[in-house]
Design a protein around this motif. Structure first.
Motif, PDB file in Angstrom:
ATOM      1  N   ALA A  99       0.835  -1.204   0.000  1.00 16.06           N
ATOM      2  CA  ALA A  99       0.000   0.000   0.000  1.00 16.06           C
ATOM      3  C   ALA A  99       0.866   1.249   0.000  1.00 16.06           C
ATOM      4  O   ALA A  99       0.632   2.186  -0.777  1.00 16.06           O
ATOM      5  CB  ALA A  99      -0.923  -0.019   1.217  1.00 16.06           C
ATOM      6  N   ALA A 100       1.881   1.257   0.865  1.00 16.59           N
ATOM      7  CA  ALA A 100       2.759   2.422   0.946  1.00 16.59           C
ATOM      8  C   ALA A 100       3.496   2.651  -0.370  1.00 16.59           C
ATOM      9  O   ALA A 100       3.642   3.793  -0.824  1.00 16.59           O
ATOM     10  CB  ALA A 100       3.756   2.241   2.092  1.00 16.59           C
ATOM     11  N   GLN A 101       3.960   1.573  -0.999  1.00 10.54           N
ATOM     12  CA  GLN A 101       4.690   1.714  -2.258  1.00 10.54           C
ATOM     13  C   GLN A 101       3.779   2.174  -3.394  1.00 10.54           C
ATOM     14  O   GLN A 101       4.215   2.907  -4.285  1.00 10.54           O
ATOM     15  CB  GLN A 101       5.359   0.386  -2.608  1.00 10.54           C
ATOM     16  CG  GLN A 101       6.506   0.020  -1.684  1.00 10.54           C
ATOM     17  CD  GLN A 101       6.975  -1.408  -1.858  1.00 10.54           C
ATOM     18  OE1 GLN A 101       6.249  -2.259  -2.402  1.00 10.54           O
ATOM     19  NE2 GLN A 101       8.192  -1.704  -1.390  1.00 10.54           N
ATOM     20  N   ASN A 102       2.503   1.734  -3.375  1.00  7.53           N
ATOM     21  CA  ASN A 102       1.553   2.228  -4.373  1.00  7.53           C
ATOM     22  C   ASN A 102       1.323   3.719  -4.214  1.00  7.53           C
ATOM     23  O   ASN A 102       1.274   4.465  -5.196  1.00  7.53           O
ATOM     24  CB  ASN A 102       0.227   1.473  -4.249  1.00  7.53           C
ATOM     25  CG  ASN A 102       0.168   0.226  -5.115  1.00  7.53           C
ATOM     26  OD1 ASN A 102      -0.039   0.317  -6.320  1.00  7.53           O
ATOM     27  ND2 ASN A 102       0.381  -0.928  -4.499  1.00  7.53           N
ATOM     28  N   ILE A 103       1.164   4.165  -2.979  1.00 12.85           N
ATOM     29  CA  ILE A 103       0.930   5.589  -2.716  1.00 12.85           C
ATOM     30  C   ILE A 103       2.146   6.418  -3.123  1.00 12.85           C
ATOM     31  O   ILE A 103       2.016   7.536  -3.625  1.00 12.85           O
ATOM     32  CB  ILE A 103       0.593   5.807  -1.232  1.00 12.85           C
ATOM     33  CG1 ILE A 103      -0.723   5.106  -0.888  1.00 12.85           C
ATOM     34  CG2 ILE A 103       0.496   7.298  -0.908  1.00 12.85           C
ATOM     35  CD1 ILE A 103      -1.016   5.049   0.598  1.00 12.85           C
ATOM     36  N   ALA A 104       3.335   5.849  -2.931  1.00 11.65           N
ATOM     37  CA  ALA A 104       4.565   6.587  -3.218  1.00 11.65           C
ATOM     38  C   ALA A 104       4.867   6.702  -4.705  1.00 11.65           C
ATOM     39  O   ALA A 104       5.689   7.538  -5.108  1.00 11.65           O
ATOM     40  CB  ALA A 104       5.735   5.904  -2.517  1.00 11.65           C
ATOM     41  N   LEU A 105       4.211   5.893  -5.534  1.00 18.18           N
ATOM     42  CA  LEU A 105       4.571   5.838  -6.954  1.00 18.18           C
ATOM     43  C   LEU A 105       4.547   7.204  -7.645  1.00 18.18           C
ATOM     44  O   LEU A 105       5.508   7.555  -8.347  1.00 18.18           O
ATOM     45  CB  LEU A 105       3.656   4.844  -7.677  1.00 18.18           C
ATOM     46  CG  LEU A 105       3.940   4.643  -9.172  1.00 18.18           C
ATOM     47  CD1 LEU A 105       5.367   4.147  -9.393  1.00 18.18           C
ATOM     48  CD2 LEU A 105       2.940   3.663  -9.777  1.00 18.18           C
ATOM     49  N   PRO A 106       3.484   8.023  -7.504  1.00 18.03           N
ATOM     50  CA  PRO A 106       3.512   9.329  -8.166  1.00 18.03           C
ATOM     51  C   PRO A 106       4.658  10.219  -7.680  1.00 18.03           C
ATOM     52  O   PRO A 106       5.194  11.024  -8.454  1.00 18.03           O
ATOM     53  CB  PRO A 106       2.149   9.948  -7.790  1.00 18.03           C
ATOM     54  CG  PRO A 106       1.300   8.797  -7.392  1.00 18.03           C
ATOM     55  CD  PRO A 106       2.211   7.797  -6.783  1.00 18.03           C
ATOM     56  N   LEU A 107       5.039  10.065  -6.422  1.00 18.93           N
ATOM     57  CA  LEU A 107       6.147  10.859  -5.880  1.00 18.93           C
ATOM     58  C   LEU A 107       7.478  10.401  -6.464  1.00 18.93           C
ATOM     59  O   LEU A 107       8.374  11.210  -6.718  1.00 18.93           O
ATOM     60  CB  LEU A 107       6.157  10.749  -4.359  1.00 18.93           C
ATOM     61  CG  LEU A 107       4.892  11.256  -3.657  1.00 18.93           C
ATOM     62  CD1 LEU A 107       4.905  10.891  -2.181  1.00 18.93           C
ATOM     63  CD2 LEU A 107       4.757  12.766  -3.833  1.00 18.93           C
ATOM     64  N   GLU A 108       7.601   9.082  -6.691  1.00 15.06           N
ATOM     65  CA  GLU A 108       8.806   8.569  -7.337  1.00 15.06           C
ATOM     66  C   GLU A 108       8.920   9.114  -8.754  1.00 15.06           C
ATOM     67  O   GLU A 108       9.984   9.555  -9.191  1.00 15.06           O
ATOM     68  CB  GLU A 108       8.770   7.041  -7.370  1.00 15.06           C
ATOM     69  CG  GLU A 108       8.866   6.372  -6.008  1.00 15.06           C
ATOM     70  CD  GLU A 108       8.741   4.866  -6.129  1.00 15.06           C
ATOM     71  OE1 GLU A 108       9.045   4.327  -7.221  1.00 15.06           O
ATOM     72  OE2 GLU A 108       8.331   4.216  -5.154  1.00 15.06           O
ATOM     73  N   ILE A 109       7.799   9.073  -9.473  1.00 18.55           N
ATOM     74  CA  ILE A 109       7.804   9.570 -10.861  1.00 18.55           C
ATOM     75  C   ILE A 109       8.141  11.056 -10.906  1.00 18.55           C
ATOM     76  O   ILE A 109       8.827  11.527 -11.819  1.00 18.55           O
ATOM     77  CB  ILE A 109       6.434   9.300 -11.512  1.00 18.55           C
ATOM     78  CG1 ILE A 109       6.215   7.788 -11.647  1.00 18.55           C
ATOM     79  CG2 ILE A 109       6.333   9.970 -12.878  1.00 18.55           C
ATOM     80  CD1 ILE A 109       4.822   7.404 -12.087  1.00 18.55           C
ATOM     81  N   ALA A 110       7.683  11.786  -9.882  1.00 16.43           N
ATOM     82  CA  ALA A 110       7.969  13.225  -9.818  1.00 16.43           C
ATOM     83  C   ALA A 110       9.379  13.518  -9.327  1.00 16.43           C
ATOM     84  O   ALA A 110       9.790  14.683  -9.272  1.00 16.43           O
ATOM     85  CB  ALA A 110       6.956  13.908  -8.908  1.00 16.43           C
TER      86      ALA A 110
END
Length: 321
Positions: A99-110
């Protein structure tokens, strides 16, 4: 905040042109929860893609705070798209990520630093009521919890507008209510603008301030939900205050009554009026709802055999005047 002006989208197919959006004018106010309701094929998906810059309008304009998406290219267009957060019908989580990694995905892309990502993800898990579930994989979460992860992911980059595409149609009724309550709470707490795309009148009734009806690519009704629901001429009135269809042998003996704040008292008054006119009607069906803190209702009265329905309707209108 968001304004669509004379917006049209035409697709060319082998069978000819398909006008998916037809001259749409629409305004979404800042901080509102705006419902866009329509049946399958009404143009809802095309509208979402055009609003967010994934489709280019054939004609017309999409303005966000005065910026027209049609004039944006490259980095400017990507920055425009980041002002929208997207919640899907099915959460569309990556099964191999927690769940945490899914939420973090847009932040990683940014390209956000890992420490910033971790802090933001912890904030969002708490915000959507999933504190302590960050290490859970989607298969270990219920449908409602998965949708909460999807909402948190959509909020990760602090968008201005949260677009929810059929966010509860895959959920049961109790989970639907909890997810809708969360969206309402997020609007109140964050001040975010929410656009809910749905075919379910119950979703609109539950949380929306304003509703727009889309049909065959055109806006047929739009306005504050309580005002449209109070108008018996609107589709919103019929959708939010449904009544069963009368039997064929009763259809020419029913009259409809719109009920306001008085609710049951107004219904009793209508029955008394008809009895006094020599037409002792009975209640065939009725529904009363509280919509946007306003009590509204709709009733169908069944007249005795041989009654003049036109006379009954005029009698009720004169009594209300």
């Amino acid at each position: 905040m968001l304004r669509l002006r004379s917006l049209s989208k035409i697709f060319s197919t082998r069978a000819g042109e398909v006008r998916a959006l037809d001259d749409i004018d629409l305004t979404v106010d800042r901080g509102s929860i705006h419902g866009i309701i329509g049946r399958s094929g009404a143009g809802k998906s095309t509208l979402i893609r055009t609003i967010t810059g994934l489709e280019t309008p054939t004609s017309g304009h999409v303005d966000l705070d005065g910026t027209d998406v049609a004039g944006l290219r490259g980095g400017e267009l990507r920055a425009f798209r980041r002002r929208f957060g997207m919640v899907f019908q099915h959460a569309n989580l990556l099964s191999s990520r927690t769940a945490a990694q899914n939420i973090a995905l847009p932040l990683e892309i940014a390209g956000r630093p890992s420490a910033e990502r971790a802090t933001r993800v912890a904030e969002l898990l708490d915000l959507v009521g999933l504190e302590g579930r960050g290490d859970s994989y989607p298969a270990q979460l219920s449908g409602g919890q998965q949708q909460r992860v999807g909402i948190a992911r959509a909020l990760a980059t602090r968008p201005d507008i949260l677009i929810c595409d059929e966010p509860t149609s895959a959920l049961d009724s109790s989970t639907t209510r909890s997810v809708l309550a969360l969206l309402s709470d997020l609007r109140d707490e964050l001040g975010i603008t929410v656009v809910v795309i749905t075919h379910e009148p119950s979703v609109v009734r539950e949380i929306c301030d304003v509703v727009t009806v889309l049909q065959d690519g055109r806006v047929t009704e739009s306005g504050p939900i309580a005002a449209l629901a109070a108008d018996p001429a609107t589709q919103v009135h019929r959708d939010l205050l449904p009544l069963p269809v009368p039997a064929a042998d009763e259809a020419d003996r029913v009259v409809e009554v719109t009920l306001g704040h008085g609710g049951p008292d107004e219904l009793e008054q209508a029955l008394t009026t008809l009895r006094a006119a020599g037409m002792p009607a009975r209640v065939h069906a009725a529904t009363i709802e509280t919509i946007d803190d306003v009590t509204l209702g709709r009733a169908r009265l069944l007249l005795p055999v041989g009654s003049d329905r036109d006379l009954a309707e005029r009698t009720l209108q004169e009594a209300r005047a």
